[in-house]
Scaffold this motif. Structure first.
Motif, mmCIF file in Angstrom:
data_model
loop_
_atom_site.group_PDB
_atom_site.id
_atom_site.type_symbol
_atom_site.label_atom_id
_atom_site.label_comp_id
_atom_site.label_asym_id
_atom_site.label_seq_id
_atom_site.Cartn_x
_atom_site.Cartn_y
_atom_site.Cartn_z
ATOM 1 N N ILE A 1 0.668 -1.222 -0.104
ATOM 2 C CA ILE A 1 0.021 -0.074 0.157
ATOM 3 C C ILE A 1 1.037 1.422 -0.020
ATOM 4 C CG2 ILE A 1 -0.205 0.248 2.584
ATOM 5 C CD1 ILE A 1 -2.932 0.855 -0.095
ATOM 6 N N SER A 2 2.105 1.147 0.636
ATOM 7 C CA SER A 2 2.962 2.202 0.442
ATOM 8 C C SER A 2 2.995 2.927 -0.706
ATOM 9 C CB SER A 2 4.330 1.996 0.991
ATOM 10 O OG SER A 2 4.990 0.850 0.189
ATOM 11 N N ALA A 3 2.924 2.081 -1.940
ATOM 12 C CA ALA A 3 3.343 2.809 -3.322
ATOM 13 C C ALA A 3 1.861 3.849 -3.681
ATOM 14 C CB ALA A 3 2.893 1.540 -4.390
ATOM 15 N N ALA A 4 0.814 3.808 -2.833
ATOM 16 C CA ALA A 4 -0.180 4.606 -3.174
ATOM 17 C C ALA A 4 -0.652 5.496 -1.957
ATOM 18 C CB ALA A 4 -1.354 3.961 -3.672
ATOM 19 N N ARG A 5 0.071 5.288 -0.742
ATOM 20 C CA ARG A 5 -0.541 5.817 0.467
ATOM 21 C C ARG A 5 0.390 7.135 0.400
ATOM 22 N NH1 ARG A 5 0.900 2.445 5.334
ATOM 23 N NH2 ARG A 5 2.917 2.910 4.682
ATOM 24 N N GLU A 6 -0.367 8.300 1.020
ATOM 25 C CA GLU A 6 -0.023 9.600 1.163
ATOM 26 C C GLU A 6 -0.347 10.178 2.810
ATOM 27 O OE1 GLU A 6 -2.800 11.756 -1.440
ATOM 28 O OE2 GLU A 6 -1.080 11.595 -2.869
ATOM 29 N N GLY A 7 -0.240 9.132 3.553
ATOM 30 C CA GLY A 7 -0.384 9.405 4.965
ATOM 31 C C GLY A 7 -1.238 8.283 5.805
ATOM 32 N N PRO A 8 -1.589 8.504 6.836
ATOM 33 C CA PRO A 8 -2.351 7.420 7.637
ATOM 34 C C PRO A 8 -3.623 7.203 6.969
ATOM 35 C CG PRO A 8 -1.380 9.123 9.033
ATOM 36 C CD PRO A 8 -1.076 9.464 7.650
#
Length: 203
Positions: free
Chosen positions: A192-199
Motif C-alpha cells: 500500500i505504500s506505493a499509493a499511500r500519502e499518510g495515515p
C-alpha cells in the motif's frame, strides 16, 4: 493580481517622487511633467488591469463553487442509484471513502488494485461476522467501483441463503467498527505504500 497591485504601488511612488522632485528650471519642469503624465497613464492602465483580474478571479471562484456543488449533487445521485440497484437485487449497498490513498497511483498498479479489492472484501466480511452474520464470505462481497475523492468505494454484500439483507444492512450501517477495520486492513498491506500519502482513514 498581487503582482499588478505591487506594480501600481511602485508607479504611485514614482509619480510622487517626480512631483516632489521638481526644480532646476523650465526644461526640467517640462521633463518632469511629461514623465508624470506617462507614469499616470501607466498607473491608470494597471488600475484597469486590476479590475479586470479581480472580476476574472471572482468569476473563476464562482465557477469552481458551482462545479463543486454539481459534483456533490451527482455523487449523491450516484450513491442513491447504487443503493437502489443493490436493494433491487436483494443486496446490501455500502459506500465508503478511503483517505490518504492516491487514486491514480492505485489504478496505475494492477497488482496493488487487486490486493486493495481483496482487503476491502476481507474487512467487510470480518465486520459482518463480528456482528453475527457468520455465513457472509468474501465471495458475497463485490467491490463495484472506485472513484476519486479521495478513493470512494462502492461495494455490495449479497445476503447468503437463510439471511436477510435488511438485517445485514442494519448491522453494517450501524457498525462502529467497520470503518476502523477497513482502515486497519488496508494499512496492513505490504504494497500500500506505493499509493499511500499518510495515515489511512475510512468514513
Amino acid at each position: 493580481l498581487e503582482a499588478t497591485r505591487r506594480r501600481c504601488a511602485e508607479l504611485e511612488r514614482a509619480v510622487a517622487s517626480v512631483s516632489n522632485g521638481r526644480g532646476g528650471g523650465i526644461g526640467a519642469e517640462r521633463s518632469a511633467a511629461a514623465e508624470n503624465v506617462e507614469l499616470r497613464k501607466q498607473l491608470a492602465a494597471y488600475a484597469v488591469e486590476i479590475d479586470v483580474l479581480r472580476e476574472e478571479k471572482q468569476a473563476a471562484s464562482h465557477a469552481v463553487y458551482s462545479t463543486s456543488e454539481e459534483m456533490q449533487r451527482l455523487a449523491a445521485e450516484r450513491d442513491e442509484l447504487h443503493r437502489c440497484y443493490a436493494a433491487s437485487n436483494g443486496d446490501v449497498a455500502l459506500d465508503l471513502t478511503v483517505t490518504n490513498v492516491n487514486f491514480d497511483r492505485l489504478h496505475a498498479n494492477p497488482e496493488l488494485l487487486q490486493a486493495f479489492h481483496a482487503q476491502l472484501k476481507h474487512a467487510i466480511t470480518e465486520d459482518a461476522r463480528q456482528h453475527g452474520e457468520t455465513s457472509v464470505c468474501p465471495e458475497h462481497v463485490a467491490v463495484e467501483g472506485l472513484t476519486r475523492g479521495s478513493v470512494r468505494v462502492q461495494a455490495s454484500v449479497a445476503a447468503p441463503v437463510g439471511t436477510r439483507a435488511d438485517v445485514i444492512a442494519a448491522k453494517l450501517g450501524n457498525s462502529q467498527t467497520l470503518a476502523r477495520g477497513v482502515a486497519m486492513s488496508l494499512e496492513a498491506m505490504d504494497t500500500i505504500s506505493a499509493a499511500r500519502e499518510g495515515p489511512i482513514g475510512v468514513h
